[in-house]
Design an enzyme around this catalytic site. Structure first.
Site, PDB file in Angstrom:
ATOM      1  N   HIS A  61      -9.036  -3.431  -2.529  1.00 40.94           N
ATOM      2  CA  HIS A  61      -8.130  -2.629  -1.708  1.00 40.94           C
ATOM      3  C   HIS A  61      -8.594  -1.167  -1.656  1.00 40.94           C
ATOM      4  CE1 HIS A  61      -3.899  -1.769  -0.240  1.00 40.94           C
ATOM      5  NE2 HIS A  61      -4.274  -0.559  -0.636  1.00 40.94           N
ATOM      6  N   GLU A  62      -8.919  -0.598  -2.820  1.00 38.42           N
ATOM      7  CA  GLU A  62      -9.306   0.819  -2.856  1.00 38.42           C
ATOM      8  C   GLU A  62     -10.666   1.051  -2.212  1.00 38.42           C
ATOM      9  OE1 GLU A  62      -6.889   2.756  -3.376  1.00 38.42           O
ATOM     10  OE2 GLU A  62      -5.642   1.181  -4.241  1.00 38.42           O
TER      11      GLU A  62
ATOM     12  N   CYS B 188       0.851  -1.188   0.000  1.00 37.93           N
ATOM     13  CA  CYS B 188       0.000   0.000   0.000  1.00 37.93           C
ATOM     14  C   CYS B 188       0.885   1.235   0.000  1.00 37.93           C
ATOM     15  CB  CYS B 188      -0.889  -0.018   1.244  1.00 37.93           C
ATOM     16  SG  CYS B 188      -1.985   1.404   1.383  1.00 37.93           S
TER      17      CYS B 188
ATOM     18  N   HIS C  61     -10.088   1.297   1.384  1.00 42.57           N
ATOM     19  CA  HIS C  61      -9.600   2.636   1.758  1.00 42.57           C
ATOM     20  C   HIS C  61     -10.763   3.602   1.941  1.00 42.57           C
ATOM     21  CE1 HIS C  61      -5.280   2.796   1.880  1.00 42.57           C
ATOM     22  NE2 HIS C  61      -5.155   2.188   0.716  1.00 42.57           N
TER      23      HIS C  61
END
Length: 161
Positions: free
Chosen positions: A131-132, A89, A135
């Site tokens: 993953h995004e 990351c 976030h």
């Protein structure tokens, strides 16, 4: 367009769920431009708005020469079939840990014209989408690690950051 600095672990913006984009205005257009410019560098697969300090639901990707973005993304499908692999990351620089993700993922959102967007893929693209979206929900990939690995990772994070 502006290349933006990346916020790193410990910054509260990374742990706060991002706000929905309710109007596409100059600020949102500038954000997308900055996301695209900042993610368009070797070794960068994805970048969420909060990683550049903006708490809005948007991210950009740079996967195998495909550069794009999505506003107000929602992860609508993740395969039960998993992929294993090291994940890193930009907000936890230099650290890579084995992270289990769905082999396939699909995200729905909008573009700058307010049109519907569907982004889907397998492998690295699937990992990036998951993953995004994490976030944008205020979650770092470290929270997805197996307990023993997470414990080790958090010790390293405390020492480095």
């Amino acid at each position: 367009m502006a290349f933006r600095d990346i916020r790193v672990v410990g910054d509260p913006v990374l742990r706060t769920p991002c706000d929905e984009i309710t109007a596409i205005d100059g600020r949102v257009r500038s954000l997308v431009s900055d996301l695209l410019e900042t993610v368009d560098h070797d070794g960068r697969a994805g970048l969420a708005a909060n990683q550049i300090g903006v708490s809005m639901r948007a991210f950009a990707w740079n996967i195998e020469g495909d550069l794009g973005y999505v506003l107000n993304p929602r992860l609508v499908e993740v395969s039960e079939d998993a992929q294993e692999g090291d994940e890193g990351c930009l907000s936890v620089p230099g650290l890579f840990y084995p992270t289990r993700r769905g082999r396939y993922a699909r995200v729905e959102g909008t573009d700058l014209d307010g049109g519907s967007v569907v982004v889907e893929g397998e492998g690295l693209m699937a990992r990036c989408l998951q993953h995004e979206c994490d976030h944008l929900d205020g979650r770092l990939y470290l929270s997805r690690l197996e307990p023993a690995v997470r414990k080790e990772a958090l010790w390293v994070v405390r020492d480095r950051f």
